[in-house]
Write a protein that holds these residues in place. Structure first.
Motif, PDB file in Angstrom:
ATOM      1  N   ASN A  39       0.816  -1.211   0.000  1.00  0.00           N
ATOM      2  CA  ASN A  39       0.000   0.000   0.000  1.00  0.00           C
ATOM      3  C   ASN A  39       0.852   1.264   0.000  1.00  0.00           C
ATOM      4  OD1 ASN A  39      -2.295  -1.431  -0.128  1.00  0.00           O
ATOM      5  ND2 ASN A  39      -2.842  -1.217   2.045  1.00  0.00           N
ATOM      6  N   GLU A  40       1.927   1.213   0.771  1.00  0.00           N
ATOM      7  CA  GLU A  40       2.831   2.361   0.779  1.00  0.00           C
ATOM      8  C   GLU A  40       3.426   2.577  -0.597  1.00  0.00           C
ATOM      9  OE1 GLU A  40       4.609   1.938   5.301  1.00  0.00           O
ATOM     10  OE2 GLU A  40       5.911   2.644   3.702  1.00  0.00           O
ATOM     11  N   ASP A  41       3.855   1.451  -1.199  1.00  0.00           N
ATOM     12  CA  ASP A  41       4.457   1.534  -2.520  1.00  0.00           C
ATOM     13  C   ASP A  41       3.448   2.057  -3.542  1.00  0.00           C
ATOM     14  OD1 ASP A  41       6.866   1.147  -3.919  1.00  0.00           O
ATOM     15  OD2 ASP A  41       5.987  -0.567  -4.952  1.00  0.00           O
ATOM     16  N   HIS A  42       2.196   1.637  -3.361  1.00  0.00           N
ATOM     17  CA  HIS A  42       1.137   2.075  -4.267  1.00  0.00           C
ATOM     18  C   HIS A  42       0.965   3.596  -4.210  1.00  0.00           C
ATOM     19  CE1 HIS A  42      -2.804   2.143  -6.200  1.00  0.00           C
ATOM     20  NE2 HIS A  42      -3.199   2.924  -5.209  1.00  0.00           N
TER      21      HIS A  42
ATOM     22  N   GLN B  45      10.071   5.237  -8.072  1.00  0.00           N
ATOM     23  CA  GLN B  45      10.054   4.649  -6.737  1.00  0.00           C
ATOM     24  C   GLN B  45      10.986   3.454  -6.775  1.00  0.00           C
ATOM     25  OE1 GLN B  45       7.947   3.711  -8.928  1.00  0.00           O
ATOM     26  NE2 GLN B  45       6.982   1.768  -8.438  1.00  0.00           N
ATOM     27  N   CYS B  46      11.618   3.123  -5.647  1.00  0.00           N
ATOM     28  CA  CYS B  46      12.579   2.026  -5.632  1.00  0.00           C
ATOM     29  C   CYS B  46      11.889   0.713  -5.960  1.00  0.00           C
ATOM     30  CB  CYS B  46      13.238   1.928  -4.267  1.00  0.00           C
ATOM     31  SG  CYS B  46      14.503   3.153  -4.064  1.00  0.00           S
ATOM     32  N   VAL B  47      12.484  -0.030  -6.862  1.00  0.00           N
ATOM     33  CA  VAL B  47      11.931  -1.336  -7.215  1.00  0.00           C
ATOM     34  C   VAL B  47      12.867  -2.406  -6.669  1.00  0.00           C
ATOM     35  CG1 VAL B  47      11.204  -2.801  -9.123  1.00  0.00           C
ATOM     36  CG2 VAL B  47      10.979  -0.331  -9.318  1.00  0.00           C
ATOM     37  N   TYR B  48      12.299  -3.409  -6.060  1.00  0.00           N
ATOM     38  CA  TYR B  48      13.100  -4.505  -5.513  1.00  0.00           C
ATOM     39  C   TYR B  48      12.515  -5.829  -5.976  1.00  0.00           C
ATOM     40  CZ  TYR B  48      14.482  -0.859  -2.191  1.00  0.00           C
ATOM     41  OH  TYR B  48      14.946   0.293  -1.621  1.00  0.00           O
ATOM     42  N   VAL B  49      13.339  -6.855  -5.973  1.00  0.00           N
ATOM     43  CA  VAL B  49      12.786  -8.202  -6.107  1.00  0.00           C
ATOM     44  C   VAL B  49      12.488  -8.628  -4.681  1.00  0.00           C
ATOM     45  CG1 VAL B  49      13.172 -10.541  -6.931  1.00  0.00           C
ATOM     46  CG2 VAL B  49      14.214  -8.640  -8.124  1.00  0.00           C
TER      47      VAL B  49
ATOM     48  N   HIS C 163      17.087  -9.761   1.365  1.00  0.00           N
ATOM     49  CA  HIS C 163      17.281 -10.224   2.743  1.00  0.00           C
ATOM     50  C   HIS C 163      16.443  -9.406   3.723  1.00  0.00           C
ATOM     51  CE1 HIS C 163      19.120 -11.178   6.536  1.00  0.00           C
ATOM     52  NE2 HIS C 163      19.465  -9.924   6.699  1.00  0.00           N
ATOM     53  N   ASN C 164      16.486  -8.109   3.537  1.00  0.00           N
ATOM     54  CA  ASN C 164      15.831  -7.237   4.496  1.00  0.00           C
ATOM     55  C   ASN C 164      15.252  -6.069   3.695  1.00  0.00           C
ATOM     56  OD1 ASN C 164      15.084  -5.803   6.703  1.00  0.00           O
ATOM     57  ND2 ASN C 164      17.162  -5.356   7.423  1.00  0.00           N
ATOM     58  N   ILE C 165      14.030  -6.239   3.275  1.00  0.00           N
ATOM     59  CA  ILE C 165      13.490  -5.277   2.298  1.00  0.00           C
ATOM     60  C   ILE C 165      13.350  -3.887   2.922  1.00  0.00           C
ATOM     61  CG2 ILE C 165      11.137  -6.117   2.780  1.00  0.00           C
ATOM     62  CD1 ILE C 165      11.917  -5.285  -0.711  1.00  0.00           C
ATOM     63  N   PRO C 166      13.945  -2.873   2.293  1.00  0.00           N
ATOM     64  CA  PRO C 166      13.795  -1.519   2.823  1.00  0.00           C
ATOM     65  C   PRO C 166      12.357  -1.035   2.637  1.00  0.00           C
ATOM     66  CG  PRO C 166      15.552  -1.650   1.166  1.00  0.00           C
ATOM     67  CD  PRO C 166      14.768  -2.907   1.081  1.00  0.00           C
ATOM     68  N   ARG C 167      11.997  -0.035   3.420  1.00  0.00           N
ATOM     69  CA  ARG C 167      10.658   0.532   3.230  1.00  0.00           C
ATOM     70  C   ARG C 167      10.588   1.207   1.868  1.00  0.00           C
ATOM     71  NH1 ARG C 167       8.043   3.908   8.143  1.00  0.00           N
ATOM     72  NH2 ARG C 167       6.283   4.100   6.718  1.00  0.00           N
ATOM     73  N   PRO C 168       9.397   1.214   1.257  1.00  0.00           N
ATOM     74  CA  PRO C 168       9.290   1.840  -0.070  1.00  0.00           C
ATOM     75  C   PRO C 168       9.730   3.297  -0.020  1.00  0.00           C
ATOM     76  CG  PRO C 168       7.273   0.693   0.486  1.00  0.00           C
ATOM     77  CD  PRO C 168       8.117   0.669   1.700  1.00  0.00           C
ATOM     78  N   SER C 169      10.327   3.753  -1.089  1.00  0.00           N
ATOM     79  CA  SER C 169      10.761   5.142  -1.137  1.00  0.00           C
ATOM     80  C   SER C 169      10.820   5.609  -2.581  1.00  0.00           C
ATOM     81  CB  SER C 169      12.133   5.294  -0.486  1.00  0.00           C
ATOM     82  OG  SER C 169      13.068   4.508  -1.182  1.00  0.00           O
TER      83      SER C 169
END
Lengths: 549, 531
Positions: B465-468, B486-490, B495-501
């Motif tokens: 939701n934050e990423d949205h 916005q940062c895209v991650y797999v 290992h430790n997904i950062p908060r969306p930004s």
């Protein structure tokens, strides 16, 4: 052909019955057998040449092609013994020198010892091979060049004053015949259509985007190039990845993970191995190029399920190569595809060496063997070899490719393909597809030229009595050298005669079968090849390499 | 037969031997009168004669007992030979029919899962660029946007000088080198670039990798093996994580950039390790100079102290830092005035600030030599195209000669943007104030507002939701002429997904107006989304 007979008994599919025919043909004419035809294509490759040489070949053609499966029985026992003996002496001396060295020059070995509470960064035992054996012959590797690695290449001469520990450039340059680079279709060029297109792109679009695809660097050019690749391969969709090695190592972890099974050919390339390891899936291997062994593995693993829990596998991925670059051997794709419907596995086919170089239109092993490429779930290939660029692609169904566009490590974390490289891919592809009106016929001509060159070269070498691996139609022609002493000697003799070759030995090959690997290109003329053959003939006499004479 | 099975077999058979040899002893009470004169003989001849005599005697005395004993011996033989099961593996005896049925029943999952709604949304939101690279880009819908997504900190991308050099290189070297460095792929331009990097960073030696992604994945497994110890920052970038995973070493994570926590972890490992005997394992600290996922700068001075104290080696990823921070632009080591030679292994990238492609590793001569034979990405991958090597070299030279002007411009732009963004109430800017890569998040209250006004179905503040919300902001900004991402991650493999930004990358080519436009458009976008 033993292998295909096995698969025939277990599965009476149309593919295997054609194989049975071809395997019968092998019994009649050894040369045809060496083609490993499997389907219609193989027979047409060198029908014309068969008759003229069948007399010469029939006595010795059987052994070289199937060395892997038949073992080394055709190799004189003397060669085998001396090879093992040589390695024994080398290793013995390596140990003696190491002992002596550590005793008298401890300073030189400081890196291998624990010191001040730090463990050595390089393990003594692991590096013995490199320090004591590889270094002796390291002048045959990493030779620097300048200019284009085309049919001929300019070497920068270097010398070593400390027994190959360090090298210095002398400043001298020599032009040599290049039988080493993977320039199959001769697209390593600084002139011509491709170079002109690349120049235009640099001027119009720039060089690089300094960003990853998922984070703002998806360009129209990428999408167009991908469309071109899909059209060329006749698939739904494809994705461009900026590095060949990463195409394998970063895509496989997205396809399978825990609870999945990877069945890998035992001779698969390092990139496939590292991709498999990163995935976290269970990994097992099957005998090189042996569908019947694959079937055995499949039956065992599907019936047993996951280790310990015995739950059914989530999915099974069979990872194979189209053309094995160290062996010059064409993968038995037909045999493996025949198992697919029954065992419901997915196929990941690495066509790094075969794409562009094999098949009538250069579409790779599927076309060469007449196998339906739609049966292969993931077609992977690189642009390093036939296309004179770098990078790779994955082709397949649209939902798969879209998923990779969103998730593949390369699109999320990696750089996008630089613009000049992408243009080289696109323009060479246009030539191969023959859709450039001004250069009509150039691509197909190159493909035909390559096929003629490689079959001519391989045939001539076999006639001379060398032990040659590799299937007819392969642009990679490995010649077995065996004795470790002959490995650098061959390279040096070639260099003396102005030919650049690649020699490979353990650990890249089994310890006994050190080899020299010739890569044939469409840019070699008949004179080039004749010159090379003449010189190799001489070297062969000098080093006693004609084991089948 | 595996080792364990063999061991078991040996233990079983020795048990049987003991039993068999015990038999005569059991019976020796009967034949005890013979034992005295046997003392003078050797053990074996004694034993053999004893057995023969014993059997004879016992047969004479009690044939039934002999029969019983024979049965016992046969039973032992049968017992030993019967048990053939293996350890750790239950050998399922399945008939061919069973196997066929299992094969028929088995259904694999689809090769890739279907995209979730959120993933689909992210995927559809990828912009398509249809213009030359540069500070201002044109999208395929005809809109022109200001580029805040390229790591072009020094404005080296798309400059005329580099392009001219690239064309000259093309005319001399072609594009691809058609082989790995080991097999006639090493070009003179590669060696020159390696020497240039060494001299720029003042390192001993350098090795080039043709792709930045492959450096970490090759270098870490090259030195750290199974059984070795890696202590890593828990927010290191994804490729470092992959390298660590591939090395199969023992991994301990410490809190991002928290030197106290690192010290605690090191002490704990020290306690456990000091009790163990045998050779010391190799021990590494893995950290990032300028963090990709947070924009924080590593406390390098502190880490150098700790590594010396606990006898660790440092693997430092300077991919983002080189060309962005430090008085000469040479990265974190430059910033802290620490010699690169004191860092055992340093990883860098040429595809970000320098506008080329690929990456490199700096280390001592011997370790670089080792990588030329063991670094997978070097040995098995095609060499770097000459054009890109020349472009990277050109970038480094530009920075060397013009570092003062370029870096000052960059610093001024960073400061300007920071102060402008600082005025927006609803956002938090993460990362060091010197970092040209900024991660922008909404404040908690702003998130709540945006989520409740955007997502009717659920008001939960989940990662998606934050990423949205951020995605909506990004696309709103794009419509207003600002390209950020916005940062895209797999996500599932991190290992430790950062908060969306939202990631903003500042370049020295951005003008004051462009920076102002960014903060304006961000403010507008948040207002529009929160309503």
């Amino acid at each position: 052909m033993k292998t295909s007979l096995h698969s025939k008994t277990s599965l009476l599919t149309p593919e295997s019955s054609t194989e049975a025919i071809s395997s019968k043909m092998k019994d009649v004419n050894p040369e045809v057998g060496s083609l490993q035809p499997r389907k219609r294509k193989g027979n047409t490759v060198s029908k014309a040449t068969q008759n003229e040489k069948s007399v010469l070949e029939s006595s010795n053609a059987q052994a070289p092609t199937k060395e892997k499966h038949k073992g080394l029985e055709s190799v004189p026992i003397f060669t085998l013994i001396t090879t093992y003996l040589s390695y024994l002496i080398l290793i013995l001396f390596a140990h003696i020198r190491d002992r002596m060295g550590k005793l008298f020059y401890p300073g030189q070995y400081a890196l291998l010892r624990e010191s001040d509470g730090y463990a050595p960064l390089i393990s003594d035992f692991e590096s013995l091979w490199i320090r004591r054996l590889y270094t002796r012959i390291s002048d045959a590797f990493n030779r620097p060049i300048t200019g284009v690695a085309g049919g001929h290449v300019t070497l920068l001469e270097r010398t070593s004053k400390d027994h190959n520990k360090t090298f210095e450039l002398t400043g001298k340059k020599t032009e040599v015949l290049n039988l080493a680079s993977y320039n199959y279709l001769g697209f390593a060029q600084n002139t011509g259509y491709c170079a002109d297109q690349v120049e235009l792109s640099i001027k119009n679009l720039g060089l690089s985007h300094c960003a990853s695809r998922a984070q703002g660097a998806q360009t129209k050019m990428i999408l167009e190039t991908e469309k071109l690749i899909s059209e060329y391969l006749d698939v739904e969709d494809s994705i461009l990845i900026s590095m060949g090695y990463a195409t394998n190592s970063s895509v496989i972890p997205l396809l399978v993970d825990k609870g999945c099974l990877i069945i890998s050919d035992e001779l698969n390339h390092s990139s496939l191995v590292s991709g498999s390891r990163l995935s976290g899936a269970t990994i097992t291997v099957f005998k090189h190029n042996d569908p019947s062994d694959l079937e055995r593995v499949l039956r065992r693993y599907i019936s047993e399920g996951q280790p310990r829990t015995h739950r059914p596998w989530r999915k099974i991925l069979v990872v194979i190569e189209g053309l094995y670059s160290m062996e010059g051997e064409i993968g038995d794709l037909a045999g493996i595809v025949a198992l697919k419907d029954k065992y419901k596995f997915y196929i990941f086919l690495d066509e790094a060496h075969s794409i562009g170089a094999m098949g009538k239109h250069g579409r790779g092993v599927c076309e060469f063997l007449g196998v339906d490429h739609k049966k292969v779930d993931m077609l992977m290939g690189t642009f390093t070899k036939s296309f004179g660029a770098v990078g790779g692609y994955i082709a397949g169904k649209k939902d798969l490719i879209d998923y990779l566009r969103l998730k593949s490590y390369s699109s999320v974390y990696g750089e996008v393909m630089p613009i000049p490289v992408m243009e080289q891919v696109a323009s060479s592809l246009r030539l191969i597809m023959d859709i450039v009106p001004e250069h009509k016929g150039e691509g197909p001509k190159r493909i035909k030229q390559l096929e003629e060159n490689s079959s001519y070269f391989m045939r001539k070498l076999r006639e001379m009595g060398f032990l040659i691996l590799g299937d007819q139609g392969s642009p990679v022609v490995p010649l077995l050298l065996f004795n470790p002493g002959k490995i650098p000697a061959f390279s040096h003799e070639c260099l003396k005669r102005n030919i650049a070759v690649v020699v490979v030995s353990y650990p890249a090959t089994p310890i006994i079968t050190g080899r020299v690997r010739f890569c044939i290109s469409a840019s070699h003329t008949r004179e080039d090849l004749d010159y090379a053959l003449e010189q190799i003939d001489e070297i062969g006499d000098l080093l006693g390499l004609k084991l089948l004479k | 037969m595996r080792f364990q099975d063999r061991l078991f077999f040996i233990s079983k058979s020795s048990l049987a031997t003991v039993l068999i040899s015990a038999l005569p002893v059991l019976g020796s009470s009967d034949a005890g009168n013979h034992s005295e004169n046997a003392k003078t003989h050797g053990f074996f001849s004694y034993g053999a004669r004893f057995v023969v005599r014993y059997v004879k005697a016992s047969y004479r005395d009690d044939p039934f007992r002999t029969f019983l004993e024979l049965c016992l011996v046969l039973f032992i033989v049968w017992y030993v030979s019967k048990q053939k099961y293996k350890f750790n593996q239950v050998d399922l005896k399945l008939s061919e029919k069973d196997i066929e049925e299992l094969i028929k029943e088995w259904k694999p999952e689809p090769i890739v899962p279907l995209m979730t709604t959120h993933e689909k949304e992210v995927f559809d939101n990828f912009p398509v660029i249809d213009s030359p690279t540069g500070t201002v880009l044109k999208l395929d819908n005809g809109k022109s946007v200001i580029n805040f997504v390229s790591h072009d900190f020094l404005g080296l991308m798309n400059n005329a000088n580099a392009k001219e050099k690239a064309v000259n290189t093309l005319r001399k070297y072609g594009v691809g080198p058609c082989g790995p460095p080991g097999f006639y792929g090493t070009l003179d331009v590669h060696m020159e670039l390696e020497a240039l990097i060494s001299s720029f960073l003042k390192a001993d030696a350098t090795i080039l990798y043709s792709q930045a992604m492959s450096v970490c994945v090759s270098v870490i497994p090259c030195f750290s093996k199974r059984g070795d110890i890696i202590v890593a920052d828990d927010q290191v970038n994804f490729m470092l994580q992959q390298g660590i995973l591939l090395s199969r070493s023992r991994v301990y994570w410490y809190k991002h950039n928290d030197m106290e926590d690192l010290k605690k972890v090191l002490e704990k490992i020290d306690q456990v390790e000091s009790k163990k005997k045998g050779p010391i394992p190799r021990k590494f600290i893995v950290a990032e100079g300028l963090s990709m996922s947070t924009g924080n700068i590593l406390k390098l001075d502190k880490i150098m102290e700790l590594k010396k104290q606990f006898k660790y080696r440092l693997i430092l990823d300077e991919s983002l830092a080189i060309g962005a921070i430090g008085p000469r632009g040479a990265g974190t080591t430059d910033l802290f005035g620490i010699s690169v030679k004191d860092v055992e292994i340093l990883i860098g990238s040429l595809c970000l600030a320098f506008g080329g492609s690929g990456g490199f590793c700096c280390s001592s001569k011997q370790l670089i030599g080792h990588q030329r034979l063991s670094g997978a990405g070097y040995v098995f991958s095609a060499a770097m195209p000459a054009i890109m090597a020349i472009t990277a070299a050109d970038g480094i030279r530009r920075l060397e000669t013009d570092s003062y002007a370029l870096l000052n411009l960059l610093r001024r732009n960073i400061a300007t943007l920071r102060s402008q963004l600082g005025r927006i109430k609803d956002i938090v800017i993460e990362g060091d104030i010197r970092s040209p890569q900024m991660h922008i998040r909404l404040t908690e209250s702003a998130y709540k507002k945006c989520i409740s006004s955007n997502l009717n179905s659920s008001n939960e503040q989940t990662w998606e939701n934050e990423d949205h919300v951020l995605l909506n902001i990004v696309s709103h900004m794009r419509d207003n002429g600002i390209l950020v991402s916005q940062c895209v991650y797999v996500k599932e493999h991190e290992h430790n997904i950062p908060r969306p930004s939202i990631r903003v990358l500042v370049s020295c080519t951005h003008t004051q107006q462009q920076l102002e436009k960014l903060s304006q458009s961000l403010e507008e976008a948040i207002k529009a989304i929160a309503k």
